[in-house]
Scaffold this motif. Structure first.
Motif, PDB file in Angstrom:
ATOM      1  N   THR A 204       8.675   8.280  -3.218  1.00 10.81           N
ATOM      2  CA  THR A 204       9.665   7.198  -3.294  1.00 10.81           C
ATOM      3  C   THR A 204      10.914   7.569  -2.502  1.00 10.81           C
ATOM      4  OG1 THR A 204      10.456   8.137  -5.392  1.00 10.81           O
ATOM      5  CG2 THR A 204       8.854   6.349  -5.525  1.00 10.81           C
ATOM      6  N   ASP A 205      11.190   8.865  -2.400  1.00 10.47           N
ATOM      7  CA  ASP A 205      12.340   9.327  -1.615  1.00 10.47           C
ATOM      8  C   ASP A 205      12.176   8.970  -0.143  1.00 10.47           C
ATOM      9  OD1 ASP A 205      14.861  10.778  -1.729  1.00 10.47           O
ATOM     10  OD2 ASP A 205      13.874  12.324  -0.544  1.00 10.47           O
ATOM     11  N   CYS A 206      10.913   8.901   0.317  1.00  6.92           N
ATOM     12  CA  CYS A 206      10.651   8.529   1.711  1.00  6.92           C
ATOM     13  C   CYS A 206      10.924   7.052   1.969  1.00  6.92           C
ATOM     14  CB  CYS A 206       9.194   8.830   2.072  1.00  6.92           C
ATOM     15  SG  CYS A 206       8.722  10.564   1.950  1.00  6.92           S
ATOM     16  N   LEU A 207      10.937   6.255   0.892  1.00  8.57           N
ATOM     17  CA  LEU A 207      11.105   4.811   1.035  1.00  8.57           C
ATOM     18  C   LEU A 207      12.547   4.367   0.857  1.00  8.57           C
ATOM     19  CD1 LEU A 207       7.961   3.539  -0.916  1.00  8.57           C
ATOM     20  CD2 LEU A 207       8.183   4.097   1.499  1.00  8.57           C
ATOM     21  N   SER A 208      13.250   5.003  -0.071  1.00 12.12           N
ATOM     22  CA  SER A 208      14.597   4.505  -0.359  1.00 12.12           C
ATOM     23  C   SER A 208      15.581   5.606  -0.742  1.00 12.12           C
ATOM     24  CB  SER A 208      14.536   3.472  -1.494  1.00 12.12           C
ATOM     25  OG  SER A 208      13.958   4.032  -2.664  1.00 12.12           O
ATOM     26  N   GLY A 209      15.196   6.870  -0.612  1.00 12.29           N
ATOM     27  CA  GLY A 209      16.074   7.974  -1.000  1.00 12.29           C
ATOM     28  C   GLY A 209      16.617   8.746   0.176  1.00 12.29           C
ATOM     29  N   GLY A 210      16.907  10.015  -0.075  1.00 15.51           N
ATOM     30  CA  GLY A 210      17.484  10.860   0.951  1.00 15.51           C
ATOM     31  C   GLY A 210      16.585  11.065   2.148  1.00 15.51           C
ATOM     32  N   CYS A 211      15.281  11.209   1.913  1.00 15.98           N
ATOM     33  CA  CYS A 211      14.333  11.369   3.023  1.00 15.98           C
ATOM     34  C   CYS A 211      14.381  10.152   3.941  1.00 15.98           C
ATOM     35  CB  CYS A 211      12.920  11.578   2.482  1.00 15.98           C
ATOM     36  SG  CYS A 211      11.639  11.659   3.756  1.00 15.98           S
ATOM     37  N   ALA A 212      14.390   8.964   3.348  1.00 16.91           N
ATOM     38  CA  ALA A 212      14.445   7.731   4.137  1.00 16.91           C
ATOM     39  C   ALA A 212      15.733   7.663   4.951  1.00 16.91           C
ATOM     40  CB  ALA A 212      14.342   6.522   3.220  1.00 16.91           C
ATOM     41  N   GLU A 213      16.842   8.046   4.363  1.00 18.45           N
ATOM     42  CA  GLU A 213      18.123   8.005   5.067  1.00 18.45           C
ATOM     43  C   GLU A 213      18.155   8.988   6.226  1.00 18.45           C
ATOM     44  OE1 GLU A 213      21.107   8.725   2.171  1.00 18.45           O
ATOM     45  OE2 GLU A 213      20.792   6.840   1.085  1.00 18.45           O
ATOM     46  N   ARG A 214      17.672  10.197   5.989  1.00 21.16           N
ATOM     47  CA  ARG A 214      17.721  11.221   7.037  1.00 21.16           C
ATOM     48  C   ARG A 214      16.771  10.914   8.188  1.00 21.16           C
ATOM     49  NH1 ARG A 214      18.342  14.242   2.264  1.00 21.16           N
ATOM     50  NH2 ARG A 214      16.097  14.596   2.086  1.00 21.16           N
ATOM     51  N   THR A 215      15.559  10.459   7.867  1.00 22.46           N
ATOM     52  CA  THR A 215      14.608  10.166   8.945  1.00 22.46           C
ATOM     53  C   THR A 215      14.998   8.896   9.696  1.00 22.46           C
ATOM     54  OG1 THR A 215      13.142   9.089   7.321  1.00 22.46           O
ATOM     55  CG2 THR A 215      12.690  11.389   7.880  1.00 22.46           C
ATOM     56  N   SER A 216      15.568   7.924   8.993  1.00 26.66           N
ATOM     57  CA  SER A 216      16.058   6.725   9.683  1.00 26.66           C
ATOM     58  C   SER A 216      17.206   7.080  10.620  1.00 26.66           C
ATOM     59  CB  SER A 216      16.506   5.672   8.666  1.00 26.66           C
ATOM     60  OG  SER A 216      15.402   5.181   7.931  1.00 26.66           O
ATOM     61  N   ALA A 217      18.046   8.037  10.204  1.00 22.51           N
ATOM     62  CA  ALA A 217      19.131   8.491  11.068  1.00 22.51           C
ATOM     63  C   ALA A 217      18.586   9.128  12.343  1.00 22.51           C
ATOM     64  CB  ALA A 217      20.022   9.471  10.319  1.00 22.51           C
TER      65      ALA A 217
ATOM     66  N   GLN B 258       0.834  -1.200   0.000  1.00 19.61           N
ATOM     67  CA  GLN B 258       0.000   0.000   0.000  1.00 19.61           C
ATOM     68  C   GLN B 258       0.872   1.256   0.000  1.00 19.61           C
ATOM     69  OE1 GLN B 258      -2.708   0.142   3.297  1.00 19.61           O
ATOM     70  NE2 GLN B 258      -3.870   1.845   2.480  1.00 19.61           N
ATOM     71  N   VAL B 259       1.918   1.253   0.813  1.00 20.96           N
ATOM     72  CA  VAL B 259       2.832   2.397   0.871  1.00 20.96           C
ATOM     73  C   VAL B 259       3.535   2.589  -0.471  1.00 20.96           C
ATOM     74  CG1 VAL B 259       4.970   3.233   1.917  1.00 20.96           C
ATOM     75  CG2 VAL B 259       3.170   2.267   3.365  1.00 20.96           C
ATOM     76  N   GLN B 260       3.952   1.504  -1.081  1.00 22.95           N
ATOM     77  CA  GLN B 260       4.617   1.590  -2.385  1.00 22.95           C
ATOM     78  C   GLN B 260       3.671   2.141  -3.447  1.00 22.95           C
ATOM     79  OE1 GLN B 260       5.833  -2.508  -2.647  1.00 22.95           O
ATOM     80  NE2 GLN B 260       7.847  -2.124  -1.744  1.00 22.95           N
ATOM     81  N   LEU B 261       2.406   1.744  -3.393  1.00 22.72           N
ATOM     82  CA  LEU B 261       1.412   2.277  -4.319  1.00 22.72           C
ATOM     83  C   LEU B 261       1.240   3.781  -4.115  1.00 22.72           C
ATOM     84  CD1 LEU B 261      -0.854   2.043  -6.416  1.00 22.72           C
ATOM     85  CD2 LEU B 261      -2.398   1.382  -4.547  1.00 22.72           C
ATOM     86  N   MET B 262       1.206   4.216  -2.871  1.00 23.25           N
ATOM     87  CA  MET B 262       1.053   5.644  -2.588  1.00 23.25           C
ATOM     88  C   MET B 262       2.226   6.434  -3.165  1.00 23.25           C
ATOM     89  SD  MET B 262      -0.307   5.356   1.340  1.00 23.25           S
ATOM     90  CE  MET B 262      -0.199   7.107   1.657  1.00 23.25           C
ATOM     91  N   ALA B 263       3.433   5.884  -3.052  1.00 22.17           N
ATOM     92  CA  ALA B 263       4.604   6.572  -3.604  1.00 22.17           C
ATOM     93  C   ALA B 263       4.500   6.696  -5.119  1.00 22.17           C
ATOM     94  CB  ALA B 263       5.871   5.819  -3.214  1.00 22.17           C
ATOM     95  N   ARG B 264       3.948   5.670  -5.766  1.00 25.54           N
ATOM     96  CA  ARG B 264       3.772   5.738  -7.225  1.00 25.54           C
ATOM     97  C   ARG B 264       2.705   6.763  -7.590  1.00 25.54           C
ATOM     98  NH1 ARG B 264       4.468   0.045  -6.725  1.00 25.54           N
ATOM     99  NH2 ARG B 264       2.222  -0.334  -6.822  1.00 25.54           N
ATOM    100  N   LEU B 265       1.655   6.865  -6.779  1.00 23.04           N
ATOM    101  CA  LEU B 265       0.609   7.848  -7.028  1.00 23.04           C
ATOM    102  C   LEU B 265       1.141   9.267  -6.850  1.00 23.04           C
ATOM    103  CD1 LEU B 265      -2.438   6.140  -5.277  1.00 23.04           C
ATOM    104  CD2 LEU B 265      -2.097   6.453  -7.746  1.00 23.04           C
ATOM    105  N   ASN B 266       2.074   9.445  -5.916  1.00 23.32           N
ATOM    106  CA  ASN B 266       2.688  10.758  -5.741  1.00 23.32           C
ATOM    107  C   ASN B 266       3.388  11.196  -7.019  1.00 23.32           C
ATOM    108  OD1 ASN B 266       5.374  12.304  -5.122  1.00 23.32           O
ATOM    109  ND2 ASN B 266       4.006  12.818  -3.423  1.00 23.32           N
ATOM    110  N   VAL B 267       4.101  10.268  -7.638  1.00 23.22           N
ATOM    111  CA  VAL B 267       4.785  10.566  -8.893  1.00 23.22           C
ATOM    112  C   VAL B 267       3.785  10.944  -9.979  1.00 23.22           C
ATOM    113  CG1 VAL B 267       6.232   9.589 -10.734  1.00 23.22           C
ATOM    114  CG2 VAL B 267       6.750   9.100  -8.335  1.00 23.22           C
ATOM    115  N   CYS B 268       2.585  10.347  -9.911  1.00 23.29           N
ATOM    116  CA  CYS B 268       1.555  10.615 -10.917  1.00 23.29           C
ATOM    117  C   CYS B 268       0.774  11.900 -10.642  1.00 23.29           C
ATOM    118  CB  CYS B 268       0.584   9.434 -10.987  1.00 23.29           C
ATOM    119  SG  CYS B 268       1.327   7.901 -11.578  1.00 23.29           S
ATOM    120  N   GLY B 269       1.166  12.640  -9.607  1.00 22.55           N
ATOM    121  CA  GLY B 269       0.525  13.935  -9.369  1.00 22.55           C
ATOM    122  C   GLY B 269      -0.334  14.015  -8.132  1.00 22.55           C
TER     123      GLY B 269
END
Length: 249
Positions: free
Chosen positions: A170-183, A152-163
């Motif tokens: 997707t940045d929240c899942l595997s990009g800079g946002c994910a790295e910074r918040t995990s830190a 469901q979360v992955q689908l939401m990230a794809r919908l974000n890309v679609c507007g």
């Protein structure tokens, strides 16, 4: 801290209980409990809702806290579905406003993802807080949840890309946002700041092991993930913990 957290599949019986857990939110309908002066009496509380819910979901818990003498404040989150980093920044600004209004540090109480956000904000601004309580929150990994919810979360990230900009990216899942918040989740807990994590082994949404942050006091309760904030025992236990924080301020 665990870098990879495998999604889990709860038994069908627990999944059915989670559906029934939503019935507890009928408590959100009813007469209003009068507000309490935030500048006097027990320590005020800021409540933060879980994933895909909003401030309305914390109404039953806030009512119980006000009956116990605590002023309560909402997070301003209409739907907890957006970018993690943006939510942390928004919650930090809201916390600043609440502390200014209360003229003293406050307790933050977060359910599920809301508690994860509270943990991140506490690392950034411990001077604004009198304590933190999390309810069924994934504190050791942001996606310590079921395979269905991960999809469901992955689908939401794809919908974000679609507007659909109000959804996480997707940045929240595997990009800079994910790295910074995990830190932030991995950061040392501020010395002397009370921290309580309530969890349930009957949780069919979040892997309860992920609630066991080493920095927190762990309290096991019964019930479901969805019903934790409306559970009468949890509400009484939470109020008692918040009162103990009041004695420190």
């Amino acid at each position: 801290m665990v870098d990879v957290w495998e999604p889990f599949s709860p038994p069908a019986a627990l999944r059915r209980r989670e559906m029934l857990g939503w019935l507890g939110y009928l408590q959100a309908v009813g007469p209003r409990v009068p507000a309490v002066d935030a500048r006097s009496g027990p320590v005020p509380v800021l409540t933060v809702p879980g994933f895909l819910t909003g401030d309305w979901s914390m109404i039953p818990l806030a009512r119980h806290l006000r009956r116990s003498g605590h002023a309560t404040f909402t997070s301003g989150i209409t739907v907890n579905s957006g970018c993690t980093e943006m939510l942390v920044e928004s919650l930090e600004r809201r916390l600043e406003d609440v502390v200014a209004a209360a003229e003293r540090p406050v307790v933050v109480v977060g359910q599920s993802r809301g508690g994860t956000l509270c943990r991140m904000v506490a690392v950034r601004r411990p001077e604004l807080l009198a304590g933190v309580v999390t309810l069924a929150s994934p504190l050791l990994h942001q996606l310590a949840t079921t395979q269905a919810l991960v999809h469901q979360v992955q689908l939401m990230a794809r919908l974000n890309v679609c507007g659909w900009p109000w959804l996480l990216t997707t940045d929240c899942l595997s990009g800079g946002c994910a790295e910074r918040t995990s830190a932030l989740l991995e950061s040392p807990w501020p010395a002397g700041l009370p921290f309580v994590s309530l969890y349930s082994r009957q949780d069919a949404v979040v892997d309860w092991h992920a609630c066991l942050d080493p920095a927190a006091e762990h309290i096991e309760v019964g019930g479901t993930h969805n019903g934790m904030g409306t559970d009468r025992h949890v509400q009484r236990l939470l109020a008692a913990k918040v009162r103990s924080f009041s004695a420190r301020t």
